[in-house]
Design a protein around this motif. Structure first.
Motif, PDB file in Angstrom:
ATOM      1  N   THR A 253      11.112  -1.449  -0.111  1.00 34.34           N
ATOM      2  CA  THR A 253       9.647  -1.463  -0.209  1.00 34.34           C
ATOM      3  C   THR A 253       8.994  -1.944   1.082  1.00 34.34           C
ATOM      4  O   THR A 253       7.829  -2.332   1.078  1.00 34.34           O
ATOM      5  CB  THR A 253       9.189  -2.356  -1.376  1.00 34.34           C
ATOM      6  OG1 THR A 253       9.709  -3.684  -1.204  1.00 34.34           O
ATOM      7  CG2 THR A 253       9.667  -1.804  -2.700  1.00 34.34           C
ATOM      8  N   ALA A 254       9.745  -1.911   2.171  1.00 34.13           N
ATOM      9  CA  ALA A 254       9.168  -2.297   3.466  1.00 34.13           C
ATOM     10  C   ALA A 254       8.283  -1.169   3.977  1.00 34.13           C
ATOM     11  O   ALA A 254       8.651   0.003   3.918  1.00 34.13           O
ATOM     12  CB  ALA A 254      10.273  -2.608   4.462  1.00 34.13           C
ATOM     13  N   PHE A 255       7.116  -1.528   4.486  1.00 34.90           N
ATOM     14  CA  PHE A 255       6.174  -0.563   5.045  1.00 34.90           C
ATOM     15  C   PHE A 255       6.560  -0.324   6.501  1.00 34.90           C
ATOM     16  O   PHE A 255       5.921  -0.804   7.422  1.00 34.90           O
ATOM     17  CB  PHE A 255       4.756  -1.116   4.910  1.00 34.90           C
ATOM     18  CG  PHE A 255       3.652  -0.167   5.312  1.00 34.90           C
ATOM     19  CD1 PHE A 255       3.898   1.153   5.643  1.00 34.90           C
ATOM     20  CD2 PHE A 255       2.335  -0.600   5.330  1.00 34.90           C
ATOM     21  CE1 PHE A 255       2.879   2.016   6.009  1.00 34.90           C
ATOM     22  CE2 PHE A 255       1.288   0.246   5.690  1.00 34.90           C
ATOM     23  CZ  PHE A 255       1.567   1.556   6.029  1.00 34.90           C
TER      24      PHE A 255
ATOM     25  N   LEU B 181       1.593   4.909  20.754  1.00 33.76           N
ATOM     26  CA  LEU B 181       2.975   5.038  20.305  1.00 33.76           C
ATOM     27  C   LEU B 181       3.094   5.233  18.801  1.00 33.76           C
ATOM     28  O   LEU B 181       4.105   5.744  18.315  1.00 33.76           O
ATOM     29  CB  LEU B 181       3.778   3.787  20.706  1.00 33.76           C
ATOM     30  CG  LEU B 181       4.580   3.873  22.011  1.00 33.76           C
ATOM     31  CD1 LEU B 181       3.665   4.100  23.208  1.00 33.76           C
ATOM     32  CD2 LEU B 181       5.387   2.593  22.224  1.00 33.76           C
ATOM     33  N   ARG B 182       2.081   4.794  18.059  1.00 37.16           N
ATOM     34  CA  ARG B 182       2.163   4.834  16.594  1.00 37.16           C
ATOM     35  C   ARG B 182       1.263   5.927  16.035  1.00 37.16           C
ATOM     36  O   ARG B 182       0.222   6.248  16.613  1.00 37.16           O
ATOM     37  CB  ARG B 182       1.765   3.485  16.005  1.00 37.16           C
ATOM     38  CG  ARG B 182       2.515   2.300  16.589  1.00 37.16           C
ATOM     39  CD  ARG B 182       3.989   2.325  16.249  1.00 37.16           C
ATOM     40  NE  ARG B 182       4.706   1.184  16.825  1.00 37.16           N
ATOM     41  CZ  ARG B 182       6.005   0.982  16.708  1.00 37.16           C
ATOM     42  NH1 ARG B 182       6.738   1.836  16.046  1.00 37.16           N
ATOM     43  NH2 ARG B 182       6.575  -0.069  17.278  1.00 37.16           N
ATOM     44  N   SER B 183       1.653   6.429  14.875  1.00 32.92           N
ATOM     45  CA  SER B 183       0.916   7.525  14.263  1.00 32.92           C
ATOM     46  C   SER B 183       0.004   7.025  13.148  1.00 32.92           C
ATOM     47  O   SER B 183       0.453   6.357  12.215  1.00 32.92           O
ATOM     48  CB  SER B 183       1.898   8.551  13.700  1.00 32.92           C
ATOM     49  OG  SER B 183       1.221   9.525  12.944  1.00 32.92           O
ATOM     50  N   TYR B 184      -1.266   7.371  13.240  1.00 28.22           N
ATOM     51  CA  TYR B 184      -2.198   7.071  12.148  1.00 28.22           C
ATOM     52  C   TYR B 184      -1.925   7.959  10.932  1.00 28.22           C
ATOM     53  O   TYR B 184      -2.292   7.599   9.811  1.00 28.22           O
ATOM     54  CB  TYR B 184      -3.637   7.270  12.625  1.00 28.22           C
ATOM     55  CG  TYR B 184      -4.173   6.113  13.428  1.00 28.22           C
ATOM     56  CD1 TYR B 184      -4.600   4.942  12.807  1.00 28.22           C
ATOM     57  CD2 TYR B 184      -4.261   6.181  14.810  1.00 28.22           C
ATOM     58  CE1 TYR B 184      -5.091   3.871  13.534  1.00 28.22           C
ATOM     59  CE2 TYR B 184      -4.759   5.115  15.557  1.00 28.22           C
ATOM     60  CZ  TYR B 184      -5.165   3.962  14.916  1.00 28.22           C
ATOM     61  OH  TYR B 184      -5.649   2.908  15.644  1.00 28.22           O
ATOM     62  N   THR B 185      -1.281   9.095  11.148  1.00 27.59           N
ATOM     63  CA  THR B 185      -0.947   9.976  10.021  1.00 27.59           C
ATOM     64  C   THR B 185      -0.001   9.265   9.066  1.00 27.59           C
ATOM     65  O   THR B 185      -0.149   9.342   7.839  1.00 27.59           O
ATOM     66  CB  THR B 185      -0.308  11.275  10.524  1.00 27.59           C
ATOM     67  OG1 THR B 185      -1.111  11.836  11.555  1.00 27.59           O
ATOM     68  CG2 THR B 185      -0.155  12.275   9.390  1.00 27.59           C
ATOM     69  N   TYR B 186       0.986   8.566   9.623  1.00 31.01           N
ATOM     70  CA  TYR B 186       1.925   7.808   8.790  1.00 31.01           C
ATOM     71  C   TYR B 186       1.180   6.710   8.025  1.00 31.01           C
ATOM     72  O   TYR B 186       1.452   6.483   6.838  1.00 31.01           O
ATOM     73  CB  TYR B 186       3.018   7.198   9.675  1.00 31.01           C
ATOM     74  CG  TYR B 186       3.922   6.239   8.941  1.00 31.01           C
ATOM     75  CD1 TYR B 186       4.854   6.702   8.021  1.00 31.01           C
ATOM     76  CD2 TYR B 186       3.840   4.868   9.153  1.00 31.01           C
ATOM     77  CE1 TYR B 186       5.682   5.832   7.335  1.00 31.01           C
ATOM     78  CE2 TYR B 186       4.661   3.984   8.473  1.00 31.01           C
ATOM     79  CZ  TYR B 186       5.582   4.467   7.567  1.00 31.01           C
ATOM     80  OH  TYR B 186       6.386   3.586   6.887  1.00 31.01           O
ATOM     81  N   ILE B 187       0.242   6.042   8.676  1.00 31.64           N
ATOM     82  CA  ILE B 187      -0.542   4.999   8.002  1.00 31.64           C
ATOM     83  C   ILE B 187      -1.374   5.625   6.878  1.00 31.64           C
ATOM     84  O   ILE B 187      -1.453   5.084   5.764  1.00 31.64           O
ATOM     85  CB  ILE B 187      -1.463   4.269   8.994  1.00 31.64           C
ATOM     86  CG1 ILE B 187      -0.651   3.676  10.153  1.00 31.64           C
ATOM     87  CG2 ILE B 187      -2.257   3.174   8.287  1.00 31.64           C
ATOM     88  CD1 ILE B 187       0.303   2.591   9.758  1.00 31.64           C
TER      89      ILE B 187
ATOM     90  N   TYR C  68       1.710  -1.928  10.915  1.00 36.20           N
ATOM     91  CA  TYR C  68       1.525  -1.052   9.753  1.00 36.20           C
ATOM     92  C   TYR C  68       0.555  -1.621   8.719  1.00 36.20           C
ATOM     93  O   TYR C  68      -0.427  -0.959   8.366  1.00 36.20           O
ATOM     94  CB  TYR C  68       2.894  -0.711   9.139  1.00 36.20           C
ATOM     95  CG  TYR C  68       3.775  -0.076  10.191  1.00 36.20           C
ATOM     96  CD1 TYR C  68       3.534   1.225  10.633  1.00 36.20           C
ATOM     97  CD2 TYR C  68       4.779  -0.801  10.830  1.00 36.20           C
ATOM     98  CE1 TYR C  68       4.273   1.788  11.653  1.00 36.20           C
ATOM     99  CE2 TYR C  68       5.538  -0.244  11.851  1.00 36.20           C
ATOM    100  CZ  TYR C  68       5.267   1.050  12.260  1.00 36.20           C
ATOM    101  OH  TYR C  68       5.984   1.603  13.284  1.00 36.20           O
ATOM    102  N   TRP C  69       0.783  -2.842   8.249  1.00 36.03           N
ATOM    103  CA  TRP C  69      -0.151  -3.397   7.268  1.00 36.03           C
ATOM    104  C   TRP C  69      -1.533  -3.636   7.871  1.00 36.03           C
ATOM    105  O   TRP C  69      -2.551  -3.368   7.221  1.00 36.03           O
ATOM    106  CB  TRP C  69       0.401  -4.697   6.680  1.00 36.03           C
ATOM    107  CG  TRP C  69       1.493  -4.502   5.685  1.00 36.03           C
ATOM    108  CD1 TRP C  69       2.806  -4.879   5.814  1.00 36.03           C
ATOM    109  CD2 TRP C  69       1.396  -3.872   4.399  1.00 36.03           C
ATOM    110  NE1 TRP C  69       3.526  -4.518   4.692  1.00 36.03           N
ATOM    111  CE2 TRP C  69       2.692  -3.908   3.803  1.00 36.03           C
ATOM    112  CE3 TRP C  69       0.355  -3.285   3.687  1.00 36.03           C
ATOM    113  CZ2 TRP C  69       2.955  -3.381   2.531  1.00 36.03           C
ATOM    114  CZ3 TRP C  69       0.614  -2.761   2.419  1.00 36.03           C
ATOM    115  CH2 TRP C  69       1.886  -2.803   1.872  1.00 36.03           C
ATOM    116  N   GLU C  70      -1.583  -4.126   9.094  1.00 33.41           N
ATOM    117  CA  GLU C  70      -2.888  -4.414   9.701  1.00 33.41           C
ATOM    118  C   GLU C  70      -3.701  -3.147   9.994  1.00 33.41           C
ATOM    119  O   GLU C  70      -4.887  -3.086   9.654  1.00 33.41           O
ATOM    120  CB  GLU C  70      -2.711  -5.257  10.967  1.00 33.41           C
ATOM    121  CG  GLU C  70      -2.355  -6.703  10.694  1.00 33.41           C
ATOM    122  CD  GLU C  70      -3.427  -7.425   9.876  1.00 33.41           C
ATOM    123  OE1 GLU C  70      -4.616  -7.313  10.198  1.00 33.41           O
ATOM    124  OE2 GLU C  70      -3.062  -8.080   8.880  1.00 33.41           O
TER     125      GLU C  70
END
Length: 596
Positions: A178-180, A101-107, A77-79
């Motif tokens: 506050t965890a991303f 597997l991960r969404s760029y929309t969420y990022i 997420y942070w990277e």
């Protein structure tokens, strides 16, 4: 009532929320409202604005002082966000177009404010990190105060104020707020969904559930089952459920598919991919470790101490309440206890039996743990009052709160003390990686290193403790991984091509198989982060002892868990803990070769 006052005195004329009973409730067999003496006349509780200020202060403290507890937060997420904001970052196999597997929309949901902040003020990258964390804390505070108000309405002001105190001082909330992470986002949305549900705003409850499940974490849909049950079975709101499910899917899923497909270069529905990998025949998360059945019970106590124990016994307490407490003292406004609290039971029933367990998997139900603990305390008070009344004649005006508040005070003192102790322990024992990277961040200005210099900051066996690239001074400074005993798969830098997010790298796989191409030549490292716990191997020497090759720039204490007492490493006791724990040195080392 005076606007802006810290507390309001509850009187019969001005009761807005139900306390332990409803004003509209009547005595059995009577249509008359309950009399004044049946309601405690001096119940103090924080107003909404006061609760918001308290919660926001606690969440900003978490944003500043909480360390990153999970490397998944850093690398998944942070990277990617660092890449979207500043053009460089580390990529994991989950972001390879082959798996997606991960969404760029969420990022992007987090990156857009960061980009605006960056473009307007050109801050140090480290400030972008803390700016984003503070925004997360602000978002959390809004949902948390909404949750508090809904509890006051549905369960009563007394339960609401106890729950608020638990939320403020629970280490679990300190860590997760506050965890991303999608599980934290799912927690925000679940608080919103439950609050809307208890306030009978069913349409909004459906939307929040969908938002937490689709944009956040797909498995959070499990928490929406009781809401769906209430709408379809109890309320018969078939039309509303179908319409708002369709609206939510259209508003959330279609834009997600468009955005993610753009970045991955092919049609992608990320929520489906992650469910497929974990549930529908994918390699599965067990590749990354399994934990015993007791893992969540131990972790729950660390994050909530005695609140966790109260939450665990709350089902038994509710049964006792139904058996021994008069009906006028055990009602809720719209839903029975079993239905309101069923999400936490469903969640635990599913996740307790999964071999792969992680702390963040319980984040979505953290607020509900505090609520269950508060309900349990309230029931204990009622039962204690019932026992008391058998042995002593009470005046007709006596309310159970008038005689049992010492139970609440004692509980809050104990749980808050343990909570603060745990938060201090987390900061003092595990914050060293962030402190060291702050030293790296200020290095260019203090030592007048050119911003155009390409600098390699290396890390070996402690790769999973790297906070993220926002701690580096600029994009010419890069994190590099050197060879260690770890043989699994490591992240790799995003491609420098324009289509970086759609490039398929041959070294990514879904089997956690490492690749030597991931490792950097240690002789080219300008800086090295290394933890000395007194153990070394051929691949993991104690670099700080190599004085001919490295010099120590800075060093911080980091807990040596193996040589520390289990209790004192979990909780910080002033003047006492340091007698029973041991530290290693987490050091920032600089090569003795000249930096060009």
């Amino acid at each position: 009532m005076v606007k802006g006052s810290t507390y309001f005195r509850l009187r019969q004329k001005s009761i807005k929320y139900r306390k332990d009973i409803k004003i509209k409730d009547t005595k059995k067999g009577s249509k008359q409202p309950m009399k004044q003496h049946e309601i405690s006349s001096s119940l103090l509780f924080p107003a909404g604005d006061t609760a918001f200020k308290a919660i926001l202060s606690a969440r900003f403290c978490a944003a500043i002082w909480s360390h990153i507890t999970d490397c998944d937060e850093t690398f998944n997420y942070w990277e990617p966000m660092h890449f979207l904001v500043l053009g460089k970052g580390l990529q994991t196999w989950e972001y390879s177009p082959e798996f997606a597997l991960r969404s760029y929309t969420y990022i992007l949901f987090h990156a857009v404010p960061a980009v605006i902040y960056h473009k307007l003020l050109q801050p140090n990258p480290l400030l972008i990190f803390y700016f984003t964390r503070c925004l997360l804390g602000l978002l959390e505070a809004f949902f948390e105060v909404y949750f508090y108000k809904a509890i006051c309405r549905e369960f009563g002001i007394h339960i609401g104020r106890i729950c608020l105190a638990f939320l403020l001082f629970a280490p679990g909330m300190f860590i997760s707020s506050t965890a991303f992470l999608p599980s934290s986002f799912a927690m925000y949305m679940f608080m919103g969904a439950c609050s809307a549900w208890w306030m009978q705003n069913y349409n909004l409850a459906v939307f929040f559930t969908a938002l937490g499940s689709l944009l956040g974490w797909p498995f959070a849909a499990l928490l929406g089952i009781p809401i769906a049950y209430d709408m379809l079975i109890n309320q018969k709101l078939y039309k509303d459920f179908l319409i708002w499910s369709g609206i939510s899917a259209t508003v959330i899923l279609i834009p997600m598919a468009i955005i993610d497909s753009f970045y991955y270069g092919r049609l992608v529905i990320a929520p489906f991919n992650i469910v497929k990998y974990n549930v529908l025949g994918g390699a599965g998360p067990e590749l990354y470790g399994t934990e015993p059945f007791s893992f969540y019970f131990i972790n729950g106590f660390l994050n909530f101490n005695f609140i966790w124990l109260l939450a665990l016994i709350s089902p038994a307490a509710i049964i006792l309440c139904y058996l021994f407490v008069p009906s006028k003292q055990k009602s809720t406004l719209t839903l029975p206890y079993w239905l309101s609290l069923s999400p936490i039971l469903l969640w635990m029933a599913v996740f307790l039996f999964q071999p792969h367990k992680e702390e963040r998997f319980l984040f979505p139900i953290y607020p509900m743990i505090c609520l269950c603990g508060a309900i349990c305390i309230d029931i204990i008070q009622k039962l204690a009052f019932r026992i008391w009344s058998f042995f002593q004649v009470m005046a007709p005006s006596t309310h159970y709160l008038d005689k049992t508040m010492f139970i609440v005070y004692f509980t809050l003192i104990v749980t808050s003390s343990f909570g603060i102790s745990r938060m201090f322990a987390l900061y003092r024992y595990y914050h060293a990686p962030l402190d060291l990277l702050m030293e790296v961040n200020k290095y260019p200005n203090e030592f007048k290193v050119s911003e155009k210099s390409n600098i390699s900051v290396c890390i070996g066996k402690d790769w999973y403790r790297f906070p993220n690239s926002f701690f580096l001074p600029n994009t010419n400074w890069e994190i590099r991984f050197i060879k260690s005993e770890f043989d699994g798969m490591l992240p790799a830098p995003f491609s420098s091509n324009e289509n970086a997010t759609s490039v398929v790298h041959s070294y990514f796989n879904d089997q956690n198989i490492g690749n030597p191409d991931m490792f950097f030549d240690i002789n080219k490292c300008h800086f090295l982060l290394d933890l000395d716990l007194g153990k070394q191997t051929v691949l993991e020497p104690i670099y700080s002892h190599m004085t001919d090759r490295w010099k120590i720039i800075s060093s911080y204490n980091f807990l040596n868990a193996e040589k520390s007492n289990p209790f004192f490493r979990a909780f910080y006791i002033p003047f006492l803990s340091y007698r029973y724990i041991s530290f290693g040195n987490f050091s920032l080392l600089q090569t003795k070769y000249k930096i060009k």
